[in-house]
Structure formats: structure tokens, C-alpha cells
Design a protein around this motif. Sequence first.
Motif, PDB file in Angstrom:
ATOM      1  N   GLN A  30      79.254   3.315 -25.967  1.00  0.00           N
ATOM      2  CA  GLN A  30      78.086   3.846 -26.513  1.00  0.00           C
ATOM      3  C   GLN A  30      76.940   4.466 -25.734  1.00  0.00           C
ATOM      4  O   GLN A  30      76.316   5.149 -26.206  1.00  0.00           O
ATOM      5  CB  GLN A  30      77.700   2.983 -27.999  1.00  0.00           C
ATOM      6  CG  GLN A  30      76.790   3.713 -28.629  1.00  0.00           C
ATOM      7  CD  GLN A  30      77.178   5.038 -29.634  1.00  0.00           C
ATOM      8  OE1 GLN A  30      78.439   5.099 -29.838  1.00  0.00           O
ATOM      9  NE2 GLN A  30      76.459   5.809 -29.439  1.00  0.00           N
ATOM     10  N   CYS A  32      77.139   6.052 -23.093  1.00  0.00           N
ATOM     11  CA  CYS A  32      77.220   7.370 -22.419  1.00  0.00           C
ATOM     12  C   CYS A  32      76.782   8.225 -23.198  1.00  0.00           C
ATOM     13  O   CYS A  32      75.801   9.182 -22.828  1.00  0.00           O
ATOM     14  CB  CYS A  32      78.732   7.388 -22.042  1.00  0.00           C
ATOM     15  SG  CYS A  32      78.794   8.956 -21.005  1.00  0.00           S
ATOM     16  N   PRO A  33      77.072   8.479 -24.521  1.00  0.00           N
ATOM     17  CA  PRO A  33      76.316   9.414 -25.560  1.00  0.00           C
ATOM     18  C   PRO A  33      75.035   9.566 -25.738  1.00  0.00           C
ATOM     19  O   PRO A  33      74.321  10.166 -25.728  1.00  0.00           O
ATOM     20  CB  PRO A  33      77.222   9.539 -26.701  1.00  0.00           C
ATOM     21  CG  PRO A  33      78.462   8.527 -26.551  1.00  0.00           C
ATOM     22  CD  PRO A  33      78.284   7.598 -25.541  1.00  0.00           C
ATOM     23  N   ASP A  34      74.683   8.164 -25.613  1.00  0.00           N
ATOM     24  CA  ASP A  34      72.978   7.794 -25.772  1.00  0.00           C
ATOM     25  C   ASP A  34      72.341   8.604 -24.651  1.00  0.00           C
ATOM     26  O   ASP A  34      71.316   9.132 -24.924  1.00  0.00           O
ATOM     27  CB  ASP A  34      72.745   6.290 -26.172  1.00  0.00           C
ATOM     28  CG  ASP A  34      73.237   5.772 -27.268  1.00  0.00           C
ATOM     29  OD1 ASP A  34      73.587   6.689 -28.211  1.00  0.00           O
ATOM     30  OD2 ASP A  34      73.402   4.680 -27.686  1.00  0.00           O
ATOM     31  N   GLY A  37      72.650  12.421 -24.783  1.00  0.00           N
ATOM     32  CA  GLY A  37      71.538  12.867 -25.577  1.00  0.00           C
ATOM     33  C   GLY A  37      70.243  12.757 -25.346  1.00  0.00           C
ATOM     34  O   GLY A  37      69.392  13.835 -25.416  1.00  0.00           O
TER      35      GLY A  37
END
Length: 86
Positions: A30, A32-34, A37
Motif C-alpha cells: 500500500q 507504493c500507491p500512497d 499519489g
Amino acid sequence: MEEVNRDITLQFTTLAAQVDESLVRERYSQLCPDFFGGLALLLASIGLYGVMSYNIARRRNEIGIRIALGAKQTRLLSMVLAKWEF
């Protein structure tokens, strides 16, 4: 157990520790997307700042004249924000 096979080892842990250990991979995946973003938000903010500062710098003389003639600050702000010239 030791009488049956000496190579067998037993480890006792709590259920909470086992759940935490099993969720480590999901928690790291999780991140990586955070991260991306947040990076996208940062780049969008920098881009918006650059466009706004360019437009204001281009119209600097006009804004100065309007201030000298007594234009209200809210009118100047709406003029700058409403007119997007590229």
C-alpha cells in the motif's frame, strides 16, 4: 514431540502477532500507491503555481494600474482567478 523427532521445533506466538506478520506484505504494497499519489499531488500543485505566477507576472503592470486607481482586492483576485489565458 521431542521423543518423536528432535529436529521439530515449536514456536508459540499470540494471534495478534500472527495477524500482524501475515499483513506485512499488504501494508508495504500500500505504500507504493500512497507515495505516487502524494508525488502526483505535489507535481500538480507545482504546475498550478507555475501557471498562476506566469499569468500574474504577465499582467503585473495592469494589476498595478488597477491598484493605483483604487480597485478592490476581491475584484483583482476574481480577475486573476477567472481569466485563464494560455
